[in-house]
Every structure is written in structure tokens, then in C-alpha cells.
Scaffold this motif. Structure first.
Motif, PDB file in Angstrom:
ATOM      1  N   UNK A  92      -3.024 -15.059 -24.633  1.00 38.96           N
ATOM      2  CA  UNK A  92      -3.026 -16.223 -23.746  1.00 38.96           C
ATOM      3  C   UNK A  92      -4.386 -16.496 -23.103  1.00 38.96           C
ATOM      4  N   UNK A  93      -5.284 -15.514 -23.099  1.00 40.33           N
ATOM      5  CA  UNK A  93      -6.596 -15.705 -22.507  1.00 40.33           C
ATOM      6  C   UNK A  93      -6.539 -15.798 -20.990  1.00 40.33           C
ATOM      7  N   UNK A  94      -7.708 -16.087 -20.386  1.00 33.04           N
ATOM      8  CA  UNK A  94      -7.776 -16.222 -18.928  1.00 33.04           C
ATOM      9  C   UNK A  94      -9.109 -16.863 -18.564  1.00 33.04           C
ATOM     10  N   UNK A  95      -9.071 -17.858 -17.677  1.00 28.31           N
ATOM     11  CA  UNK A  95     -10.288 -18.525 -17.210  1.00 28.31           C
ATOM     12  C   UNK A  95     -10.199 -18.644 -15.694  1.00 28.31           C
ATOM     13  N   UNK A  96     -11.307 -18.332 -15.005  1.00 24.42           N
ATOM     14  CA  UNK A  96     -11.315 -18.396 -13.545  1.00 24.42           C
ATOM     15  C   UNK A  96     -12.380 -19.367 -13.059  1.00 24.42           C
ATOM     16  N   UNK A  97     -12.153 -19.902 -11.872  1.00 23.23           N
ATOM     17  CA  UNK A  97     -13.130 -20.782 -11.221  1.00 23.23           C
ATOM     18  C   UNK A  97     -14.115 -19.934 -10.426  1.00 23.23           C
ATOM     19  N   UNK A  98     -15.378 -20.340 -10.424  1.00 26.90           N
ATOM     20  CA  UNK A  98     -16.415 -19.538  -9.760  1.00 26.90           C
ATOM     21  C   UNK A  98     -17.149 -20.322  -8.671  1.00 26.90           C
ATOM     22  N   UNK A  99     -16.507 -21.335  -8.112  1.00 25.04           N
ATOM     23  CA  UNK A  99     -17.165 -22.150  -7.087  1.00 25.04           C
ATOM     24  C   UNK A  99     -17.523 -21.317  -5.861  1.00 25.04           C
ATOM     25  N   UNK A 100     -16.622 -20.439  -5.419  1.00 20.87           N
ATOM     26  CA  UNK A 100     -16.894 -19.628  -4.230  1.00 20.87           C
ATOM     27  C   UNK A 100     -18.046 -18.657  -4.475  1.00 20.87           C
ATOM     28  N   UNK A 101     -18.183 -18.195  -5.691  1.00 21.22           N
ATOM     29  CA  UNK A 101     -19.301 -17.310  -6.046  1.00 21.22           C
ATOM     30  C   UNK A 101     -20.629 -17.983  -5.736  1.00 21.22           C
ATOM     31  N   UNK A 102     -20.707 -19.272  -6.025  1.00 25.26           N
ATOM     32  CA  UNK A 102     -21.941 -20.023  -5.799  1.00 25.26           C
ATOM     33  C   UNK A 102     -22.069 -20.485  -4.353  1.00 25.26           C
ATOM     34  N   UNK A 103     -21.003 -21.057  -3.815  1.00 19.85           N
ATOM     35  CA  UNK A 103     -21.084 -21.696  -2.508  1.00 19.85           C
ATOM     36  C   UNK A 103     -21.142 -20.699  -1.358  1.00 19.85           C
ATOM     37  N   UNK A 104     -20.439 -19.586  -1.475  1.00 21.56           N
ATOM     38  CA  UNK A 104     -20.393 -18.620  -0.378  1.00 21.56           C
ATOM     39  C   UNK A 104     -21.338 -17.439  -0.606  1.00 21.56           C
TER      40      UNK A 104
END
Length: 350
Positions: free
Chosen positions: A288-300
Motif C-alpha cells: 500500500x505504500x506510505x506518503x507523509x506531508x513535511x510542511x512542519x519540517x520546513x515551517x517549524x
């Protein structure tokens, strides 16, 4: 006085590399590396303490050295070298973390805790969202293996954060870590001469390069204390995704599609010859795979990965033995076979 940093899991390449890296930080006065076995690589000017974090003696290490920053990297999915077993790994992951957190709770000097976790806490299920954020609950909690360990570890870490609100706690959920020195079940899988896949599935995968792992751990351990971050949980991954079929083509390794009911048998066969840890959670990821969002990694956190997912995989591929077929030849072969397959009715209408 400078900071005193304790790093667990330094007998592994990733932990040893991080120890060598942070010694260059101007605010670090002393680095203490801890593991149950002596590392085969050098640790620079760091002090090595042979201690098993599963035992209460880790509390003495924290107290004797007045440690103020703890970086917990001894959370992993594979035994170290030929030593240990799955049960030993689980005990180190879960019991070891409990003991370490108990020691941190009693150590008044500790002011920051950084934990190396994994995006595997989200699991892999057929009805998963397209992208997981840090607050997205999993559709199906991992039922075993390293993924379940990571879920339990994060639960204990949250409990510690409630008991010691004065300690800044940062949990980094890494996507699959790849690079020339990668040590993981997925790296073992990609090193197989032929890759077994689940028939009818082509999952999306994300990777993070080990160089980026070093940098984000550094940021979470030191720059965060300068007032930009107190605590939090962050997804860490390179930009973009790769399909499993794309990874096979770039490695030059043919795939063998296996019907889902037979995948468990194939995994057992691979484990019996010691080739890779083909756990049920690994099978779900390759289904099924898996993909995550990384916005907090950049913004915070303020961290921008140097490597994309594709670039991290390319660097890993260069460090491995060539596949059975040159990648270009395999890609052309797959493309020709695809041209011979009639398009589905829905595709013909579009």
C-alpha cells in the motif's frame, strides 16, 4: 559551560556518524556515546560508555555526567550485525526506551530530548489517506514488528513529556532512511538480486538521505533550543515519491510479482535464509505504500532536505552491487512489454 550530550545507539553507523558530527558544534562541551556493544568505528573525541539502556544503570550515566541533552537513536528494526534477534531488538526499542525515559525523568539536568522515530507509526492500509500529516490517525495500527515498537515508544515519550513539561521533547518521524551506509529491512530488500512484489500493487514510497538525517538531528538538538522550537513531532522525508516499480528499474533488478496470499510464505522463506526481515508490516508497506506531508519540517524546524526522495535513492543505488540487468536495458524491456499489453477499456476512452 558547554552542553553535555548523550547519544544512544552509537555502535550503529548512523549513531556513530552523528556523534562525530556534533563534536564540531561550538556549544557542545562533551559528547557521550552509549551502546551495549563497543562500536567498530571511531567516535572522534567522544567518550564511549558501554551500557545497555534496558538496564537501570543508564540512570547513573546521566547523573554522573550531568547530561542536559539526550538524543535517542537506539530505535531500530534490525539486529546489529550477527548479534541479537527480533526479541532483543524489541526489548531494546521498547524496554530500553522506558528505562532511558525513567532515567531522564530523575535527572534534573536534562533539558532536551530528541527521539529518532519512524513514519511507520502510520501503518500501511488500503484506505489510507493520500498523505499523512503529523496529526493524522492511522487507519490501522501496526500489529507487529518495528512499526509497533515505534508506536509504543512514542506513547512512552508522550507520557514522559507530560511528567516533565520542563524538558523540550522533539520526535522526528523519519521516512525510510537510505544512503551508502543504510541499515534497514528495506535496504536489505533492495539489495536482493530479484525483488518480490505484490501482484497488482505499485506502492508510492518516500526516502530520506542519511546526510539529511544528520542535519535535522543537529537542528533538533541544538538550534531548536535557541527559542524557535520547544517541542513537537515532525515528519522527515525528501521531496517527491517513487513507485516501487521505478526503484526496481533504477536498480536494474527484475521483479517477481507474487499473489498476496503467497507473500507471507515468500517472506518466511527469505527470513529463513537470513536475507532480509520481510515482516508483515514490511509487506504492507510494499503493498500500500506510505506518503507523509513535511510542511512542519520546513515551517517549524526550518529544515530543507538537500536530497529529494529520488536523489536519496540514486545515491543508495550507486553504493550497491549492480543488478542483473543494466537499468537502461531493464527500463526499455519493461516499456516494450507495456506496449504489448492492450489498454484497459477506461484508458481507451480517455
Amino acid at each position: 559551560m558547554g552542553k553535555v550530550v548523550l547519544v544512544t545507539g552509537v555502535a550503529r553507523q548512523l549513531g556513530g556518524r552523528f556523534v562525530r558530527r556534533i563534536q564540531r558544534e561550538p556549544e557542545v562541551d562533551r559528547v557521550i556515546g552509549v551502546d551495549a556493544v563497543p562500536p567498530e568505528h571511531h567516535l572522534g573525541g567522544a567518550d564511549f560508555v558501554q551500557a545497555d539502556i534496558r538496564h537501570p544503570t543508564i540512570a547513573k550515566v546521566l547523573a554522573e555526567h550531568a547530561v542536559d541533552t539526550v538524543v535517542h537513536m537506539d530505535i531500530t528494526g534490525t539486529p546489529l550485525g550477527t548479534r541479537g534477534s527480533r526479541s532483543t531488538v524489541k526489548e531494546t526499542n521498547v524496554i530500553g526506551t522506558m528505562q532511558l525515559l525513567g532515567a531522564c525523568q530523575k535527572a534534573p539536568a536534562v533539558e532536551r530530548l530528541v527521539v529518532k522515530s519512524s513514519t511507520s507509526v502510520y501503518g500501511s492500509a488500503p484506505r489510507d489517506p493520500a498523505i499523512f500529516t503529523e496529526t493524522t490517525p492511522p487507519k490501522s495500527l501496526p500489529s507487529g514488528g518495528f512499526a509497533k515498537d515505534a508506536v509504543e515508544v512514542e506513547g512512552y515519550v508522550r507520557g514522559f513529556a507530560r511528567r516533565r513539561p520542563d524538558v523540550a521533547v522533539c520526535v522526528l518521524r523519519f521516512a525510510n532512511i537510505l544512503g551508502p551506509c543504510a541499515e534497514s529491512p528495506l535496504a536489505d530488500y533492495f539489495s536482493l538480486p530479484v525483488l518480490p512484489t505484490v501482484f497488482g500493487y505499485d506502492p508510492r514510497l518516500q526516502f530520506v538521505h542519511e546526510d539529511d538525517v544528520m542535519e535535522v538531528l543537529r537542528i533538533a538538538s541544538f538550534e531548536a533550543r535557541r527559542g524557535t522550537l520547544n517541542s513537537g513531532t515532525f515528519n522527515i522525508a525528501g521531496d517527491g515519491v517513487l513507485l516501487l516499480s521505478q526503484t526496481a528499474r533504477r536498480l536494474g533488478r527484475p521483479t517477481v510479482p507474487v499473489l498476496l496470499p503467497a507473500v507471507t510464505w515468500v517472506g518466511s522463506a527469505l527470513r529463513s535464509v537470513g536475507m532480509t526481515d520481510f515482516s508483515p508490516e514490511q509487506i504492507r508497506l510494499l503493498t500500500h505504500g506510505r506518503v507523509v506531508q513535511t510542511a512542519q519540517m520546513r515551517e517549524t524546524l526550518g529544515f530543507e532536505p538537500t536530497y529529494t526522495t529520488a536523489e536519496a535513492f540514486a545515491d543508495f543505488a550507486r553504493s550497491r552491487a549492480p543488478g542483473l540487468l543494466p537499468p537502461e536495458t531493464l527500463a526499455r524491456t519493461v516499456d516494450r512489454l507495456a506496449d504489448l499489453v492492450p489498454a484497459a477499456p477506461s484508458e481507451e476512452r480517455t
